[in-house]
Scaffold this motif. Structure first.
Motif, PDB file in Angstrom:
ATOM      1  N   SER A 118      91.900  -7.149  41.282  1.00 28.08           N
ATOM      2  CA  SER A 118      93.315  -7.307  40.922  1.00 28.08           C
ATOM      3  C   SER A 118      94.226  -6.859  42.056  1.00 28.08           C
ATOM      4  N   GLN A 119      93.854  -5.802  42.776  1.00 27.80           N
ATOM      5  CA  GLN A 119      94.658  -5.355  43.901  1.00 27.80           C
ATOM      6  C   GLN A 119      94.623  -6.354  45.051  1.00 27.80           C
ATOM      7  N   ARG A 120      93.457  -6.935  45.303  1.00 24.87           N
ATOM      8  CA  ARG A 120      93.366  -7.950  46.362  1.00 24.87           C
ATOM      9  C   ARG A 120      94.202  -9.174  46.005  1.00 24.87           C
ATOM     10  N   ARG A 121      94.250  -9.498  44.737  1.00 23.98           N
ATOM     11  CA  ARG A 121      95.061 -10.636  44.307  1.00 23.98           C
ATOM     12  C   ARG A 121      96.551 -10.349  44.541  1.00 23.98           C
ATOM     13  N   ILE A 122      96.975  -9.134  44.268  1.00 20.14           N
ATOM     14  CA  ILE A 122      98.373  -8.754  44.519  1.00 20.14           C
ATOM     15  C   ILE A 122      98.684  -8.843  46.014  1.00 20.14           C
ATOM     16  N   ILE A 123      97.765  -8.342  46.838  1.00 22.30           N
ATOM     17  CA  ILE A 123      97.960  -8.393  48.288  1.00 22.30           C
ATOM     18  C   ILE A 123      98.094  -9.838  48.755  1.00 22.30           C
ATOM     19  N   LYS A 124      97.227 -10.713  48.276  1.00 23.67           N
ATOM     20  CA  LYS A 124      97.301 -12.129  48.669  1.00 23.67           C
ATOM     21  C   LYS A 124      98.623 -12.752  48.231  1.00 23.67           C
ATOM     22  N   ASP A 125      99.047 -12.458  47.006  1.00 23.41           N
ATOM     23  CA  ASP A 125     100.301 -13.038  46.506  1.00 23.41           C
ATOM     24  C   ASP A 125     101.490 -12.540  47.307  1.00 23.41           C
ATOM     25  N   ARG A 126     101.528 -11.238  47.612  1.00 23.44           N
ATOM     26  CA  ARG A 126     102.656 -10.681  48.352  1.00 23.44           C
ATOM     27  C   ARG A 126     102.671 -11.191  49.795  1.00 23.44           C
ATOM     28  N   TYR A 127     101.488 -11.344  50.375  1.00 22.10           N
ATOM     29  CA  TYR A 127     101.416 -11.884  51.743  1.00 22.10           C
ATOM     30  C   TYR A 127     101.994 -13.297  51.773  1.00 22.10           C
ATOM     31  N   GLN A 128     101.638 -14.102  50.791  1.00 20.49           N
ATOM     32  CA  GLN A 128     102.160 -15.467  50.708  1.00 20.49           C
ATOM     33  C   GLN A 128     103.679 -15.467  50.584  1.00 20.49           C
ATOM     34  N   GLN A 129     104.201 -14.554  49.765  1.00 20.41           N
ATOM     35  CA  GLN A 129     105.647 -14.474  49.569  1.00 20.41           C
ATOM     36  C   GLN A 129     106.363 -14.055  50.853  1.00 20.41           C
TER      37      GLN A 129
ATOM     38  N   THR B 114     100.591  -0.907  46.489  1.00 19.29           N
ATOM     39  CA  THR B 114      99.729  -1.346  45.401  1.00 19.29           C
ATOM     40  C   THR B 114      99.401  -0.171  44.507  1.00 19.29           C
ATOM     41  N   LYS B 115      99.036  -0.475  43.273  1.00 20.97           N
ATOM     42  CA  LYS B 115      98.616   0.561  42.343  1.00 20.97           C
ATOM     43  C   LYS B 115      97.194   0.968  42.638  1.00 20.97           C
ATOM     44  N   THR B 116      96.900   2.228  42.462  1.00 22.26           N
ATOM     45  CA  THR B 116      95.534   2.694  42.600  1.00 22.26           C
ATOM     46  C   THR B 116      94.785   2.347  41.327  1.00 22.26           C
ATOM     47  N   VAL B 117      93.450   2.515  41.377  1.00 25.69           N
ATOM     48  CA  VAL B 117      92.638   2.182  40.216  1.00 25.69           C
ATOM     49  C   VAL B 117      93.045   3.018  39.019  1.00 25.69           C
ATOM     50  N   SER B 118      93.351   4.292  39.236  1.00 21.90           N
ATOM     51  CA  SER B 118      93.766   5.170  38.151  1.00 21.90           C
ATOM     52  C   SER B 118      95.288   5.209  38.068  1.00 21.90           C
TER      53      SER B 118
ATOM     54  N   GLY C 128      88.690  -3.658  52.024  1.00 21.86           N
ATOM     55  CA  GLY C 128      87.390  -3.200  51.548  1.00 21.86           C
ATOM     56  C   GLY C 128      87.449  -2.197  50.431  1.00 21.86           C
ATOM     57  N   CYS C 129      88.571  -1.522  50.284  1.00 24.34           N
ATOM     58  CA  CYS C 129      88.695  -0.469  49.272  1.00 24.34           C
ATOM     59  C   CYS C 129      89.563  -0.887  48.091  1.00 24.34           C
ATOM     60  N   ARG C 130      89.827  -2.177  47.932  1.00 23.73           N
ATOM     61  CA  ARG C 130      90.699  -2.642  46.858  1.00 23.73           C
ATOM     62  C   ARG C 130      89.922  -3.429  45.817  1.00 23.73           C
ATOM     63  N   THR C 131      90.350  -3.297  44.562  1.00 23.52           N
ATOM     64  CA  THR C 131      89.731  -4.015  43.458  1.00 23.52           C
ATOM     65  C   THR C 131      90.154  -5.485  43.484  1.00 23.52           C
TER      66      THR C 131
ATOM     67  N   TRP D 298      85.020 -11.705  50.207  1.00 25.80           N
ATOM     68  CA  TRP D 298      85.513 -10.580  49.419  1.00 25.80           C
ATOM     69  C   TRP D 298      86.965 -10.791  48.987  1.00 25.80           C
ATOM     70  N   THR D 299      87.757 -11.428  49.831  1.00 25.97           N
ATOM     71  CA  THR D 299      89.179 -11.593  49.559  1.00 25.97           C
ATOM     72  C   THR D 299      89.438 -12.737  48.574  1.00 25.97           C
ATOM     73  N   GLN D 300      88.554 -13.719  48.526  1.00 28.47           N
ATOM     74  CA  GLN D 300      88.716 -14.803  47.570  1.00 28.47           C
ATOM     75  C   GLN D 300      88.582 -14.296  46.140  1.00 28.47           C
ATOM     76  N   ASP D 301      89.262 -14.958  45.202  1.00 30.05           N
ATOM     77  CA  ASP D 301      89.028 -14.647  43.793  1.00 30.05           C
ATOM     78  C   ASP D 301      87.567 -14.927  43.467  1.00 30.05           C
ATOM     79  N   PRO D 302      86.895 -14.059  42.704  1.00 32.62           N
ATOM     80  CA  PRO D 302      85.463 -14.247  42.426  1.00 32.62           C
ATOM     81  C   PRO D 302      85.078 -15.624  41.895  1.00 32.62           C
ATOM     82  N   PRO D 303      85.831 -16.226  40.950  1.00 38.18           N
ATOM     83  CA  PRO D 303      85.425 -17.568  40.504  1.00 38.18           C
ATOM     84  C   PRO D 303      85.483 -18.607  41.627  1.00 38.18           C
ATOM     85  N   GLU D 304      86.521 -18.556  42.456  1.00 45.29           N
ATOM     86  CA  GLU D 304      86.610 -19.490  43.574  1.00 45.29           C
ATOM     87  C   GLU D 304      85.494 -19.233  44.574  1.00 45.29           C
ATOM     88  N   ARG D 305      85.236 -17.960  44.864  1.00 49.68           N
ATOM     89  CA  ARG D 305      84.161 -17.610  45.797  1.00 49.68           C
ATOM     90  C   ARG D 305      82.834 -18.191  45.327  1.00 49.68           C
TER      91      ARG D 305
END
Length: 316
Positions: free
Chosen positions: A42-53, A7-11, A37-40, A78-85
């Protein structure tokens, strides 16, 4: 099962990092905390998408099956998208049949302590998840006059730029003062002002109120005759004027005294971790003369404590 993802870092100036998540055949809770716990967002969303794939299953569903208790609830929120959460939290709140308004806090927070864009996303997520609008559910489950105010708050779409008209602020401060003097907190003018004006305009109105009438408006609404409506309006005002003050109080009430309200504590920390944790930490100290970090450490334990402290910025 070990799950590796780059994943990409914040910077963007720093190199991508390799994260590793172990699920199945005994869960490595420390890895879950370290990875998620240390992912933003957008990074958590990437992790969820890649896990699904990679595994053809939802990461959220896997977390449900592997984790439990307050730690599991916190990680999943924390892992859910904020609007869904927030849509799910609002639905859970509306299912509760209790006196008082404490369970309605999350709806006020979504409407008044979030951006107009986030509120719109929550409303869309709510419709998609539950085949019903948030406004409809509020109207059918929350008694008047609280339901009317809440439905108006979640229906609003405020202008999000810093535009303030001081003449309007002075005039509407007077309108609010007259309603409070007459003990008519449920009048349409009060709801109209609180539910339509942008947050910057309302903060100017609240400031005018204090300058012109001597007390903060949240103090003057006490004793107007409807305790639940008074409490709800105080919550609305704090979430608009100083969200960090509201969330510091939510955390304080959840851990001070006998027992711990883990659901409120989790919601406050999870929902604000990427927004204003430092401000909440400062407001907490001003309100309770003690450290937020020490309070959380003293009232939680194990993986749950470590995860919350990670969200608060501690190195575990």
């Amino acid at each position: 099962m070990w799950f590796l993802l780059q994943t990409k870092t914040v910077s963007d100036s720093r190199k991508p990092s390799m994260v590793c998540l172990r699920l199945g055949w005994g869960t490595d809770e420390k890895a879950v905390i370290r990875v998620l716990g240390c992912r933003t967002t957008s990074q958590r969303r990437i992790i969820k998408d890649r896990y699904q794939q990679l595994y053809n299953e939802s990461l959220i569903h896997r977390l449900h099956s592997e984790l439990s208790g307050d730690f599991g609830k916190a990680v999943i929120l924390w892992t859910q998208d904020p609007p869904e959460r927030d849509a799910r939290l609002a639905k859970d709140a509306l299912r509760i049949k209790k006196k008082g308004i404490k369970h309605l806090e999350v709806i006020v927070e979504v409407a008044c302590a979030s951006s107009p864009h986030h509120l719109m996303a929550v409303r869309q997520a709510y419709c998609s998840l539950f085949d019903c609008s948030l406004e409809e559910d509020i109207a059918s489950t929350v008694d008047m006059p609280l339901g009317k105010l809440l439905a108006s708050l979640v229906s609003s779409y405020r202008y999000d730029k810093e535009v303030v008209d001081m003449s309007v602020a002075k005039s509407e401060a007077a309108t609010l003062h007259e309603a409070i003097k007459a003990k008519q907190l449920d009048c349409d003018q009060v709801a109209w002002i609180l539910c339509t004006r942008n947050f910057f305009q309302l903060r100017a109105t609240f400031n005018c109120y204090k300058l012109n009438y001597g007390n903060p408006i949240d103090q003057d609404i006490k004793g107007c005759g409807n305790e639940d409506l008074e409490s709800l309006l105080k919550m609305v005002i704090w979430c608009i004027d100083s969200p960090e003050k509201h969330f510091a109080e939510v955390i304080g009430k959840s851990i001070i005294g006998l027992g711990t309200d883990e659901d409120s504590l989790t919601r406050a920390i999870v929902s604000r971790a990427e927004i204003d944790t430092m401000k909440i930490r400062g407001e907490y100290y001003n309100m309770y003369n003690s450290s937020l970090d020490n309070a959380v450490i003293g009232d939680t334990s194990g993986d749950y404590k470590n995860f919350l402290m990670t969200l608060l910025g501690a190195k575990i």
